[in-house]
Design a protein around this motif. Structure first.
Motif, PDB file in Angstrom:
ATOM      1  N   LEU A  51       0.849  -1.193   0.000  1.00 48.27           N
ATOM      2  CA  LEU A  51       0.000   0.000   0.000  1.00 48.27           C
ATOM      3  C   LEU A  51       0.881   1.238   0.000  1.00 48.27           C
ATOM      4  O   LEU A  51       1.874   1.298   0.734  1.00 48.27           O
ATOM      5  CB  LEU A  51      -0.887   0.035   1.244  1.00 48.27           C
ATOM      6  CG  LEU A  51      -1.799  -1.161   1.485  1.00 48.27           C
ATOM      7  CD1 LEU A  51      -2.534  -0.992   2.803  1.00 48.27           C
ATOM      8  CD2 LEU A  51      -2.780  -1.316   0.353  1.00 48.27           C
ATOM      9  N   ILE A  52       0.516   2.225  -0.808  1.00 48.92           N
ATOM     10  CA  ILE A  52       1.229   3.493  -0.824  1.00 48.92           C
ATOM     11  C   ILE A  52       0.192   4.603  -0.731  1.00 48.92           C
ATOM     12  O   ILE A  52      -0.835   4.564  -1.421  1.00 48.92           O
ATOM     13  CB  ILE A  52       2.076   3.658  -2.108  1.00 48.92           C
ATOM     14  CG1 ILE A  52       3.196   2.622  -2.117  1.00 48.92           C
ATOM     15  CG2 ILE A  52       2.640   5.071  -2.222  1.00 48.92           C
ATOM     16  CD1 ILE A  52       4.085   2.690  -3.329  1.00 48.92           C
ATOM     17  N   LEU A  62      -1.244   0.206 -14.958  1.00 51.30           N
ATOM     18  CA  LEU A  62       0.120  -0.166 -14.591  1.00 51.30           C
ATOM     19  C   LEU A  62       0.152  -1.616 -14.113  1.00 51.30           C
ATOM     20  O   LEU A  62      -0.743  -2.068 -13.399  1.00 51.30           O
ATOM     21  CB  LEU A  62       0.649   0.776 -13.511  1.00 51.30           C
ATOM     22  CG  LEU A  62       0.697   2.255 -13.899  1.00 51.30           C
ATOM     23  CD1 LEU A  62       1.040   3.118 -12.692  1.00 51.30           C
ATOM     24  CD2 LEU A  62       1.691   2.481 -15.024  1.00 51.30           C
ATOM     25  N   THR A  63       1.180  -2.318 -14.484  1.00 52.15           N
ATOM     26  CA  THR A  63       1.302  -3.746 -14.192  1.00 52.15           C
ATOM     27  C   THR A  63       1.205  -4.059 -12.705  1.00 52.15           C
ATOM     28  O   THR A  63       0.587  -5.039 -12.316  1.00 52.15           O
ATOM     29  CB  THR A  63       2.663  -4.268 -14.715  1.00 52.15           C
ATOM     30  OG1 THR A  63       2.778  -3.904 -16.078  1.00 52.15           O
ATOM     31  CG2 THR A  63       2.756  -5.763 -14.586  1.00 52.15           C
ATOM     32  N   SER A  64       1.792  -3.223 -11.870  1.00 50.54           N
ATOM     33  CA  SER A  64       1.866  -3.525 -10.448  1.00 50.54           C
ATOM     34  C   SER A  64       0.721  -2.946  -9.623  1.00 50.54           C
ATOM     35  O   SER A  64       0.635  -3.206  -8.426  1.00 50.54           O
ATOM     36  CB  SER A  64       3.197  -3.008  -9.884  1.00 50.54           C
ATOM     37  OG  SER A  64       3.250  -1.596 -10.010  1.00 50.54           O
ATOM     38  N   ALA A  91       9.281  -1.597  -4.593  1.00 44.93           N
ATOM     39  CA  ALA A  91      10.128  -0.935  -5.590  1.00 44.93           C
ATOM     40  C   ALA A  91       9.486  -0.959  -6.977  1.00 44.93           C
ATOM     41  O   ALA A  91       9.548   0.027  -7.724  1.00 44.93           O
ATOM     42  CB  ALA A  91      11.503  -1.594  -5.638  1.00 44.93           C
ATOM     43  N   ALA A  92       8.847  -2.063  -7.341  1.00 47.17           N
ATOM     44  CA  ALA A  92       8.186  -2.163  -8.644  1.00 47.17           C
ATOM     45  C   ALA A  92       6.989  -1.220  -8.711  1.00 47.17           C
ATOM     46  O   ALA A  92       6.763  -0.563  -9.732  1.00 47.17           O
ATOM     47  CB  ALA A  92       7.732  -3.598  -8.912  1.00 47.17           C
ATOM     48  N   LEU A  93       6.243  -1.139  -7.613  1.00 50.45           N
ATOM     49  CA  LEU A  93       5.089  -0.247  -7.561  1.00 50.45           C
ATOM     50  C   LEU A  93       5.538   1.209  -7.684  1.00 50.45           C
ATOM     51  O   LEU A  93       4.978   1.984  -8.464  1.00 50.45           O
ATOM     52  CB  LEU A  93       4.304  -0.470  -6.267  1.00 50.45           C
ATOM     53  CG  LEU A  93       3.046   0.366  -6.055  1.00 50.45           C
ATOM     54  CD1 LEU A  93       2.054   0.161  -7.193  1.00 50.45           C
ATOM     55  CD2 LEU A  93       2.395   0.019  -4.728  1.00 50.45           C
ATOM     56  N   ILE A  94       6.579   1.574  -6.950  1.00 54.58           N
ATOM     57  CA  ILE A  94       7.101   2.939  -7.023  1.00 54.58           C
ATOM     58  C   ILE A  94       7.635   3.245  -8.414  1.00 54.58           C
ATOM     59  O   ILE A  94       7.401   4.320  -8.963  1.00 54.58           O
ATOM     60  CB  ILE A  94       8.179   3.169  -5.940  1.00 54.58           C
ATOM     61  CG1 ILE A  94       7.505   3.210  -4.570  1.00 54.58           C
ATOM     62  CG2 ILE A  94       8.977   4.441  -6.204  1.00 54.58           C
ATOM     63  CD1 ILE A  94       8.463   3.261  -3.394  1.00 54.58           C
ATOM     64  N   SER A  95       8.311   2.297  -9.020  1.00 56.36           N
ATOM     65  CA  SER A  95       8.831   2.491 -10.368  1.00 56.36           C
ATOM     66  C   SER A  95       7.699   2.725 -11.365  1.00 56.36           C
ATOM     67  O   SER A  95       7.769   3.633 -12.204  1.00 56.36           O
ATOM     68  CB  SER A  95       9.663   1.279 -10.781  1.00 56.36           C
ATOM     69  OG  SER A  95      10.087   1.405 -12.109  1.00 56.36           O
ATOM     70  N   ASP A  96       6.647   1.913 -11.294  1.00 53.86           N
ATOM     71  CA  ASP A  96       5.496   2.087 -12.185  1.00 53.86           C
ATOM     72  C   ASP A  96       4.816   3.437 -11.947  1.00 53.86           C
ATOM     73  O   ASP A  96       4.489   4.153 -12.896  1.00 53.86           O
ATOM     74  CB  ASP A  96       4.473   0.965 -12.003  1.00 53.86           C
ATOM     75  CG  ASP A  96       4.849  -0.307 -12.736  1.00 53.86           C
ATOM     76  OD1 ASP A  96       5.851  -0.311 -13.475  1.00 53.86           O
ATOM     77  OD2 ASP A  96       4.124  -1.309 -12.565  1.00 53.86           O
ATOM     78  N   LEU A  97       4.599   3.790 -10.691  1.00 53.33           N
ATOM     79  CA  LEU A  97       3.938   5.056 -10.378  1.00 53.33           C
ATOM     80  C   LEU A  97       4.761   6.259 -10.831  1.00 53.33           C
ATOM     81  O   LEU A  97       4.210   7.277 -11.248  1.00 53.33           O
ATOM     82  CB  LEU A  97       3.659   5.169  -8.873  1.00 53.33           C
ATOM     83  CG  LEU A  97       2.531   4.307  -8.335  1.00 53.33           C
ATOM     84  CD1 LEU A  97       2.497   4.369  -6.813  1.00 53.33           C
ATOM     85  CD2 LEU A  97       1.198   4.741  -8.915  1.00 53.33           C
TER      86      LEU A  97
END
Length: 162
Positions: free
Chosen positions: A98-99, A120-122, A144-150
């Motif tokens: 969660l972010i 977004l994929t994540s 990290a993947a979620l932050i990268s996608d966002l």
């Protein structure tokens, strides 16, 4: 083909080929094609075509028709009276990370819509308030993947946003 059927056909073409953000813009395009119409007639035509307003990736409004994939997302939210238990569920995604994103007041819904429309994929989905967005990452994706996608949409996410 009647004059009305021809006008409806032109409206369909215009909406499918251009990002039409207002009835005024649509009236202008129709006029350029030689079809003058009043706003009241155009409003009835849009209703007959079941055109609705959605938002694009940047949060700008635009008209879409039932053949557009964005239509299902928006119309499912707006027109619950015609939904049934069998056809109301659009998707299921298990959540993981969660972010929480904070925005200027009144901007959270537009940004959350932009994130959701980016597919977004994540990202499993978002929940928006007035100035806060809860971004739920799909199960199996690391933070990290979620932050990268966002960060593709909101670069400040990568920097912590502070």
């Amino acid at each position: 083909m009647t004059k009305k059927e021809l006008r409806l056909d032109y409206i369909r073409r215009i909406i499918n080929q251009h990002d039409i953000r207002s009835q005024e813009q649509l009236l202008e395009k129709l006029s350029q094609m030689g079809y003058n119409s009043t706003q009241a007639t155009l409003s009835r035509d849009l209703q007959q075509l079941r055109a609705i307003r959605s938002t694009d990736r940047l949060g700008h409004p635009r008209y879409v028709l039932p053949t557009n994939p964005a239509y299902v997302r928006v119309s499912g939210r707006r027109n619950r009276t015609s939904a049934t238990v069998d056809n109301s569920l659009l998707s299921v995604a298990e959540g993981g990370v969660l972010i929480v994103l904070r925005t200027i007041p009144g901007f959270a819904a537009a940004l959350a819509g932009t994130i959701d429309n980016a597919h977004l994929t994540s990202v499993a989905g978002t929940i928006a308030g007035d100035d806060t967005i809860l971004v739920v990452g799909k199960d199996g994706f690391e933070k990290a993947a979620l932050i990268s996608d966002l960060s593709e949409i909101v670069p400040a996410v990568n920097a912590g946003g502070e």
